[in-house]
Design a protein around this motif. Structure first.
Motif, PDB file in Angstrom:
ATOM      1  N   LEU A   1       0.830  -1.205   0.000  1.00  0.00           N
ATOM      2  CA  LEU A   1       0.000   0.000   0.000  1.00  0.00           C
ATOM      3  C   LEU A   1       0.867   1.258   0.000  1.00  0.00           C
ATOM      4  O   LEU A   1       0.656   2.171  -0.802  1.00  0.00           O
ATOM      5  CB  LEU A   1      -0.942  -0.013   1.204  1.00  0.00           C
ATOM      6  CG  LEU A   1      -1.860   1.193   1.363  1.00  0.00           C
ATOM      7  CD1 LEU A   1      -2.865   1.246   0.208  1.00  0.00           C
ATOM      8  CD2 LEU A   1      -2.584   1.127   2.697  1.00  0.00           C
ATOM      9  N   VAL A   2       1.849   1.301   0.869  1.00  0.00           N
ATOM     10  CA  VAL A   2       2.718   2.476   0.967  1.00  0.00           C
ATOM     11  C   VAL A   2       3.527   2.657  -0.314  1.00  0.00           C
ATOM     12  O   VAL A   2       3.662   3.776  -0.822  1.00  0.00           O
ATOM     13  CB  VAL A   2       3.648   2.377   2.200  1.00  0.00           C
ATOM     14  CG1 VAL A   2       4.724   3.438   2.172  1.00  0.00           C
ATOM     15  CG2 VAL A   2       2.831   2.476   3.483  1.00  0.00           C
ATOM     16  N   SER A   3       4.054   1.577  -0.872  1.00  0.00           N
ATOM     17  CA  SER A   3       4.863   1.697  -2.089  1.00  0.00           C
ATOM     18  C   SER A   3       4.014   2.166  -3.269  1.00  0.00           C
ATOM     19  O   SER A   3       4.464   2.988  -4.068  1.00  0.00           O
ATOM     20  CB  SER A   3       5.567   0.383  -2.411  1.00  0.00           C
ATOM     21  OG  SER A   3       4.640  -0.617  -2.727  1.00  0.00           O
ATOM     22  N   GLU A   4       2.788   1.678  -3.394  1.00  0.00           N
ATOM     23  CA  GLU A   4       1.910   2.115  -4.476  1.00  0.00           C
ATOM     24  C   GLU A   4       1.576   3.596  -4.350  1.00  0.00           C
ATOM     25  O   GLU A   4       1.609   4.342  -5.333  1.00  0.00           O
ATOM     26  CB  GLU A   4       0.631   1.275  -4.500  1.00  0.00           C
ATOM     27  CG  GLU A   4       0.852  -0.141  -4.991  1.00  0.00           C
ATOM     28  CD  GLU A   4      -0.354  -1.041  -4.791  1.00  0.00           C
ATOM     29  OE1 GLU A   4      -1.405  -0.562  -4.310  1.00  0.00           O
ATOM     30  OE2 GLU A   4      -0.235  -2.241  -5.105  1.00  0.00           O
ATOM     31  N   GLU A   5       1.270   4.050  -3.131  1.00  0.00           N
ATOM     32  CA  GLU A   5       0.969   5.471  -2.909  1.00  0.00           C
ATOM     33  C   GLU A   5       2.190   6.333  -3.215  1.00  0.00           C
ATOM     34  O   GLU A   5       2.065   7.398  -3.826  1.00  0.00           O
ATOM     35  CB  GLU A   5       0.493   5.697  -1.471  1.00  0.00           C
ATOM     36  CG  GLU A   5      -0.887   5.148  -1.201  1.00  0.00           C
ATOM     37  CD  GLU A   5      -1.296   5.285   0.262  1.00  0.00           C
ATOM     38  OE1 GLU A   5      -0.499   5.798   1.078  1.00  0.00           O
ATOM     39  OE2 GLU A   5      -2.421   4.870   0.594  1.00  0.00           O
ATOM     40  N   THR A   6       3.370   5.878  -2.811  1.00  0.00           N
ATOM     41  CA  THR A   6       4.597   6.629  -3.052  1.00  0.00           C
ATOM     42  C   THR A   6       4.888   6.734  -4.547  1.00  0.00           C
ATOM     43  O   THR A   6       5.267   7.798  -5.044  1.00  0.00           O
ATOM     44  CB  THR A   6       5.782   5.952  -2.328  1.00  0.00           C
ATOM     45  OG1 THR A   6       5.468   5.870  -0.933  1.00  0.00           O
ATOM     46  CG2 THR A   6       7.067   6.727  -2.504  1.00  0.00           C
ATOM     47  N   MET A   7       4.697   5.646  -5.278  1.00  0.00           N
ATOM     48  CA  MET A   7       4.925   5.665  -6.724  1.00  0.00           C
ATOM     49  C   MET A   7       3.932   6.574  -7.434  1.00  0.00           C
ATOM     50  O   MET A   7       4.289   7.284  -8.373  1.00  0.00           O
ATOM     51  CB  MET A   7       4.861   4.244  -7.291  1.00  0.00           C
ATOM     52  CG  MET A   7       6.089   3.425  -6.961  1.00  0.00           C
ATOM     53  SD  MET A   7       6.092   1.838  -7.797  1.00  0.00           S
ATOM     54  CE  MET A   7       5.446   0.792  -6.517  1.00  0.00           C
ATOM     55  N   GLN A   8       2.691   6.586  -6.983  1.00  0.00           N
ATOM     56  CA  GLN A   8       1.687   7.463  -7.581  1.00  0.00           C
ATOM     57  C   GLN A   8       2.049   8.930  -7.362  1.00  0.00           C
ATOM     58  O   GLN A   8       1.946   9.751  -8.274  1.00  0.00           O
ATOM     59  CB  GLN A   8       0.295   7.166  -7.018  1.00  0.00           C
ATOM     60  CG  GLN A   8      -0.306   5.880  -7.540  1.00  0.00           C
ATOM     61  CD  GLN A   8      -1.651   5.555  -6.892  1.00  0.00           C
ATOM     62  OE1 GLN A   8      -2.107   6.245  -5.995  1.00  0.00           O
ATOM     63  NE2 GLN A   8      -2.277   4.480  -7.358  1.00  0.00           N
ATOM     64  N   LYS A   9       2.488   9.263  -6.150  1.00  0.00           N
ATOM     65  CA  LYS A   9       2.899  10.638  -5.859  1.00  0.00           C
ATOM     66  C   LYS A   9       4.101  11.031  -6.713  1.00  0.00           C
ATOM     67  O   LYS A   9       4.160  12.135  -7.246  1.00  0.00           O
ATOM     68  CB  LYS A   9       3.250  10.803  -4.374  1.00  0.00           C
ATOM     69  CG  LYS A   9       2.076  10.960  -3.474  1.00  0.00           C
ATOM     70  CD  LYS A   9       2.540  11.221  -2.056  1.00  0.00           C
ATOM     71  CE  LYS A   9       1.384  11.397  -1.120  1.00  0.00           C
ATOM     72  NZ  LYS A   9       1.824  11.639   0.262  1.00  0.00           N
ATOM     73  N   ALA A  10       5.070  10.133  -6.836  1.00  0.00           N
ATOM     74  CA  ALA A  10       6.269  10.414  -7.630  1.00  0.00           C
ATOM     75  C   ALA A  10       5.898  10.624  -9.102  1.00  0.00           C
ATOM     76  O   ALA A  10       6.441  11.529  -9.766  1.00  0.00           O
ATOM     77  CB  ALA A  10       7.281   9.278  -7.507  1.00  0.00           C
ATOM     78  N   THR A  11       4.979   9.839  -9.614  1.00  0.00           N
ATOM     79  CA  THR A  11       4.529   9.976 -11.000  1.00  0.00           C
ATOM     80  C   THR A  11       3.843  11.327 -11.205  1.00  0.00           C
ATOM     81  O   THR A  11       4.085  12.019 -12.194  1.00  0.00           O
ATOM     82  CB  THR A  11       3.574   8.827 -11.373  1.00  0.00           C
ATOM     83  OG1 THR A  11       4.237   7.583 -11.150  1.00  0.00           O
ATOM     84  CG2 THR A  11       3.128   8.924 -12.814  1.00  0.00           C
ATOM     85  N   GLN A  12       2.987  11.709 -10.269  1.00  0.00           N
ATOM     86  CA  GLN A  12       2.288  12.990 -10.373  1.00  0.00           C
ATOM     87  C   GLN A  12       3.275  14.157 -10.333  1.00  0.00           C
ATOM     88  O   GLN A  12       3.116  15.124 -11.074  1.00  0.00           O
ATOM     89  CB  GLN A  12       1.256  13.125  -9.247  1.00  0.00           C
ATOM     90  CG  GLN A  12       0.083  12.206  -9.404  1.00  0.00           C
ATOM     91  CD  GLN A  12      -0.826  12.196  -8.168  1.00  0.00           C
ATOM     92  OE1 GLN A  12      -0.524  12.821  -7.163  1.00  0.00           O
ATOM     93  NE2 GLN A  12      -1.925  11.459  -8.268  1.00  0.00           N
ATOM     94  N   GLU A  13       4.295  14.077  -9.492  1.00  0.00           N
ATOM     95  CA  GLU A  13       5.292  15.141  -9.416  1.00  0.00           C
ATOM     96  C   GLU A  13       6.134  15.195 -10.685  1.00  0.00           C
ATOM     97  O   GLU A  13       6.509  16.261 -11.142  1.00  0.00           O
ATOM     98  CB  GLU A  13       6.188  14.941  -8.193  1.00  0.00           C
ATOM     99  CG  GLU A  13       5.485  15.224  -6.889  1.00  0.00           C
ATOM    100  CD  GLU A  13       6.357  14.985  -5.673  1.00  0.00           C
ATOM    101  OE1 GLU A  13       7.585  14.837  -5.831  1.00  0.00           O
ATOM    102  OE2 GLU A  13       5.800  14.939  -4.567  1.00  0.00           O
ATOM    103  N   ALA A  14       6.440  14.050 -11.288  1.00  0.00           N
ATOM    104  CA  ALA A  14       7.235  14.011 -12.510  1.00  0.00           C
ATOM    105  C   ALA A  14       6.480  14.586 -13.685  1.00  0.00           C
ATOM    106  O   ALA A  14       7.072  15.174 -14.594  1.00  0.00           O
ATOM    107  CB  ALA A  14       7.667  12.568 -12.804  1.00  0.00           C
ATOM    108  N   VAL A  15       5.163  14.441 -13.691  1.00  0.00           N
ATOM    109  CA  VAL A  15       4.332  14.937 -14.791  1.00  0.00           C
ATOM    110  C   VAL A  15       4.215  16.453 -14.754  1.00  0.00           C
ATOM    111  O   VAL A  15       4.107  17.101 -15.785  1.00  0.00           O
ATOM    112  CB  VAL A  15       2.936  14.264 -14.763  1.00  0.00           C
ATOM    113  CG1 VAL A  15       1.992  14.885 -15.753  1.00  0.00           C
ATOM    114  CG2 VAL A  15       3.088  12.778 -15.009  1.00  0.00           C
ATOM    115  N   ARG A  16       4.285  17.043 -13.606  1.00  0.00           N
ATOM    116  CA  ARG A  16       4.129  18.506 -13.455  1.00  0.00           C
ATOM    117  C   ARG A  16       5.183  19.257 -14.134  1.00  0.00           C
ATOM    118  O   ARG A  16       6.123  19.317 -14.545  1.00  0.00           O
ATOM    119  CB  ARG A  16       4.141  18.904 -11.989  1.00  0.00           C
ATOM    120  CG  ARG A  16       2.899  18.489 -11.278  1.00  0.00           C
ATOM    121  CD  ARG A  16       2.896  19.033  -9.900  1.00  0.00           C
ATOM    122  NE  ARG A  16       2.025  18.225  -9.055  1.00  0.00           N
ATOM    123  CZ  ARG A  16       2.009  18.273  -7.749  1.00  0.00           C
ATOM    124  NH1 ARG A  16       2.828  19.062  -7.110  1.00  0.00           N
ATOM    125  NH2 ARG A  16       1.182  17.552  -7.072  1.00  0.00           N
TER     126      ARG A  16
END
Length: 116
Positions: A101-116
């Protein structure tokens, strides 16, 4: 101390119930005179289960330092703690779910930050 409606001047008797939850211990306080009785545990329990959070933390700590059940039993004996849980499997499953759960949430946040 108030026990029910009547005031008791007597002491309380504390008992430790048989430990069958690894490191979690259940205590009982009973009045020596009246029917007052309170039961409580040394640990919270995981939502809707009989799995004590202290046991999950214990297994996580042993895994974090690269040790297993035998090292944990030795540690508990040296520290004069109750015997730890004998089976790690139920705790490993909970830990795995939490890590996923934590790793999936962390990867989603990292993806969103990379897209910005």
């Amino acid at each position: 101390m108030m026990c029910g409606v009547k005031k008791c001047d007597s002491g309380l008797d504390m008992q430790v119930l048989k430990n069958n939850s690894g490191l979690a211990i259940t205590f009982v306080l009973k009045c020596c005179v009246c029917a007052y009785r309170v039961e409580f545990s040394s640990s919270d329990y995981h939502e809707g289960t009989q799995i004590a959070t202290v046991n999950i933390r214990y297994v996580y700590a042993m895994r974090s330092i690269g040790r297993g059940a035998e090292a944990g039993r030795m540690f508990c004996a040296l520290m004069n703690l109750p015997q730890p849980p004998t089976r790690f499997a139920p705790y490993n499953k909970r830990l795995l779910n939490a890590v996923k759960l934590v790793s999936e949430e962390t990867m989603q946040k990292a993806t969103q930050e990379a897209v910005r």
